[in-house]
Every structure is written in C-alpha cells, then in structure tokens.
Design a protein around this motif. Structure first.
Motif, PDB file in Angstrom:
ATOM      1  N   ILE A  95      66.363  38.627  -9.524  1.00  0.00           N
ATOM      2  CA  ILE A  95      65.467  39.430  -8.852  1.00  0.00           C
ATOM      3  C   ILE A  95      64.575  38.916  -7.709  1.00  0.00           C
ATOM      4  O   ILE A  95      64.483  39.603  -6.682  1.00  0.00           O
ATOM      5  CB  ILE A  95      64.123  39.894  -9.947  1.00  0.00           C
ATOM      6  CG1 ILE A  95      64.804  40.537 -11.360  1.00  0.00           C
ATOM      7  CG2 ILE A  95      63.018  40.389  -9.250  1.00  0.00           C
ATOM      8  CD1 ILE A  95      63.738  40.747 -12.317  1.00  0.00           C
ATOM      9  N   GLY A  99      64.908  40.690  -3.908  1.00  0.00           N
ATOM     10  CA  GLY A  99      63.662  40.660  -3.242  1.00  0.00           C
ATOM     11  C   GLY A  99      63.922  39.995  -1.724  1.00  0.00           C
ATOM     12  O   GLY A  99      63.539  40.820  -0.693  1.00  0.00           O
ATOM     13  N   SER A 124      61.510  44.922  -1.862  1.00  0.00           N
ATOM     14  CA  SER A 124      61.137  43.588  -1.796  1.00  0.00           C
ATOM     15  C   SER A 124      59.693  43.254  -2.298  1.00  0.00           C
ATOM     16  O   SER A 124      59.452  42.468  -2.975  1.00  0.00           O
ATOM     17  CB  SER A 124      61.339  42.991  -0.402  1.00  0.00           C
ATOM     18  OG  SER A 124      60.696  43.678   0.431  1.00  0.00           O
ATOM     19  N   THR A 127      59.402  43.485  -6.161  1.00  0.00           N
ATOM     20  CA  THR A 127      59.946  42.547  -7.178  1.00  0.00           C
ATOM     21  C   THR A 127      59.279  41.486  -7.619  1.00  0.00           C
ATOM     22  O   THR A 127      59.441  41.071  -8.898  1.00  0.00           O
ATOM     23  CB  THR A 127      60.997  41.936  -6.202  1.00  0.00           C
ATOM     24  OG1 THR A 127      60.716  41.094  -5.073  1.00  0.00           O
ATOM     25  CG2 THR A 127      62.275  42.986  -6.085  1.00  0.00           C
ATOM     26  N   PHE A 148      58.071  48.349 -11.453  1.00  0.00           N
ATOM     27  CA  PHE A 148      58.653  48.381 -10.042  1.00  0.00           C
ATOM     28  C   PHE A 148      58.524  49.458  -9.493  1.00  0.00           C
ATOM     29  O   PHE A 148      58.030  49.616  -8.315  1.00  0.00           O
ATOM     30  CB  PHE A 148      60.466  48.463 -10.285  1.00  0.00           C
ATOM     31  CG  PHE A 148      61.204  48.505  -9.109  1.00  0.00           C
ATOM     32  CD1 PHE A 148      61.582  47.515  -8.027  1.00  0.00           C
ATOM     33  CD2 PHE A 148      61.651  49.654  -8.839  1.00  0.00           C
ATOM     34  CE1 PHE A 148      62.176  47.822  -6.897  1.00  0.00           C
ATOM     35  CE2 PHE A 148      62.575  50.001  -7.761  1.00  0.00           C
ATOM     36  CZ  PHE A 148      62.685  49.036  -6.867  1.00  0.00           C
TER      37      PHE A 148
END
Length: 268
Positions: A95, A99, A124, A127, A148
C-alpha cells in the motif's frame, strides 16, 4: 493523522492495541510520505517557481542543492519502507508503494495534462489511512475499502477549494485544475457532489458495523455543516474567499473524522 485513525479503528475492533506496531506505522508512513514530498519538490521545481505559494521552496531558491535533496529523499524512503517491512506486514508495504507511485508518477503526469489529475492524486492521499488499518488487520476488507473511498471523496472538495482561492497560481503555472478549465461554478457544483458522497460513504462504516451511532451522528453533523457552507457559496460571487473558507473547514472535517473514527468502535 489519518494513519493513526485507521490503526486505532482496527485496533479497537480487534480488541488489542500494540504500542510498538502503532509507533512503527506512524514512523514508517511518515518517512515514506516525507520521501514523496522531497521528490515531489524536485519534480515540480519548474512550476513551483511560477506560483506564489511555492516559489520560496528550498529547491526553487537553491537553498538546498538538488543532489542533496535526492540523497535525502532516498534515505527517507529506504528507512520508511524498511520499518514497514520489519514491523508491519507485506500488504502495508505494498500500500505504501502504491501511494508513493501514484503521487510521484501518476499524479505528477496527470496534473499537468487533465482536470482528472486531482482524482489521480487523491489515490495517494487515501493510502495512509488504509496502511494504518492493514497494519493491524493484514487484510484489505470492506473496512479498508470504505476508509480509502472516504478519504478520496474528502480530498476532492478540499483540493478544488485550494484551486479556487489559489486560482492565479494555477493559471500562472499552466496547471489544468477544474476551476481553471471549467470555471468557478463547475468547481462549486463538483464540491457539493463530493461532499454529499463523503457523507454517504462515512455513514457506510456504521451500516457495516465498523463504528457506532455516536460516530455516525458526529460525522453526519460535521458533513452537513460542510455541505451548508458549500451551498452558501453557490450564490456568492466572491469565489476566492469562499474557496479559502471551504479549504479551512475541510481541515476541521478531516480532524473531526479522524478523532471520531479513532474512538468510533468504542462509542455506542
């Protein structure tokens, strides 16, 4: 802040809090984000010199040599990912990579080409909260997806508001943000739509059992207050001051969301 909120939500649901893991995700994520900020300053130094709010950045003025900044960024990135790899889990590292990639590659390209650059960049920005959550759970589940989605939806009115009150900067830099390409009214309408979507997505955390009704009440009230401020802007012609007000109120919204989310599973 959002990474901490995601972590604390997951920890409260799981019923255990690991202070060492909490420190690791905060430190690792902070270093990775810092790496991205430095490299972004390197990539954007050409357009930064055209904008009033960025023309005094260190690489624009030459206070910090480019070579030194890149070395610093590499050290930050390696340190951050090493901490995440050693103390969290592979999913959280992935992750972090996603990002950083979206921020430095996808966003750097798209913000120069299209009004959709803001949406690309929001990936981004969303994240860290997911990384905080997966550091505890080690899985990307419905909760991770909702976190998210909520952060993506929050960022859109947040950044459109910046683009409105910093309109002259974006014009000078030649960046095709929505207010520049489509006008202020289009930006206002988009802000309204994203705020409504943010409120709905935030409520889904309670509907899926991740938070209690106290969280739902608080986040609904702050969301509606944000929406009300937005609706007031539809009829105003003093767009830049309104954009500035909406920007600062979006910071209150994300602070309220993060604090409420961190305690959401513990509240009724």
């Amino acid at each position: 802040m959002t990474a901490a909120a995601g972590f604390l939500l997951a920890a409260s649901i799981k019923g255990t809090f690991d202070p060492g893991l909490f420190l690791a995700i905060l430190l690792g994520a902070s270093l990775v984000i810092a790496c991205g900020c430095v490299i972004n300053n390197y990539i954007d130094r050409g357009i930064d010199q055209k904008m009033a709010r960025t023309k005094k950045r260190a690489m624009v003025t030459g206070i910090i040599p480019v070579r030194n900044a890149i070395i610093y960024a590499v050290i930050l990135g390696i340190s951050g990912f090493l901490i995440l790899a050693l103390y969290t889990n592979a999913l959280t590292v992935i992750i972090g990579v996603i990002g950083l990639f979206f921020y430095l590659v996808m966003y750097s390209v798209w913000k120069r080409l299209s009004v959709w650059g803001t949406m690309v960049g929001s990936v981004s920005g969303a994240t860290p909260i997911v990384a905080g959550y997966t550091a505890v759970t080690n899985r990307f589940d419905v909760g991770a997806f909702l976190l998210f989605l909520i952060l993506v939806l929050w960022q859109m009115p947040h950044f459109y508001a910046i683009a409105m009150y910093r309109l002259n900067d974006y014009k000078a830099a030649g960046l095709p943000v929505l207010p520049v390409k489509k006008g202020m009214r289009a930006a206002k309408l988009q802000i309204m739509l994203y705020i409504v979507a943010f409120i709905a997505a935030s409520a889904m955390l309670t509907l899926f059992g991740y938070t209690g009704y106290t969280y739902l009440l608080i986040i609904s009230l702050i969301g509606l207050a944000w929406l009300w401020r937005g609706l007031e802007g539809i009829k105003t012609t003093d767009d830049k001051p309104w954009g500035r007000q909406m920007f600062f109120f979006s910071l209150i919204v994300i602070l309220t969301f993060s604090v409420t989310l961190a305690t959401g599973a513990l509240l009724p």
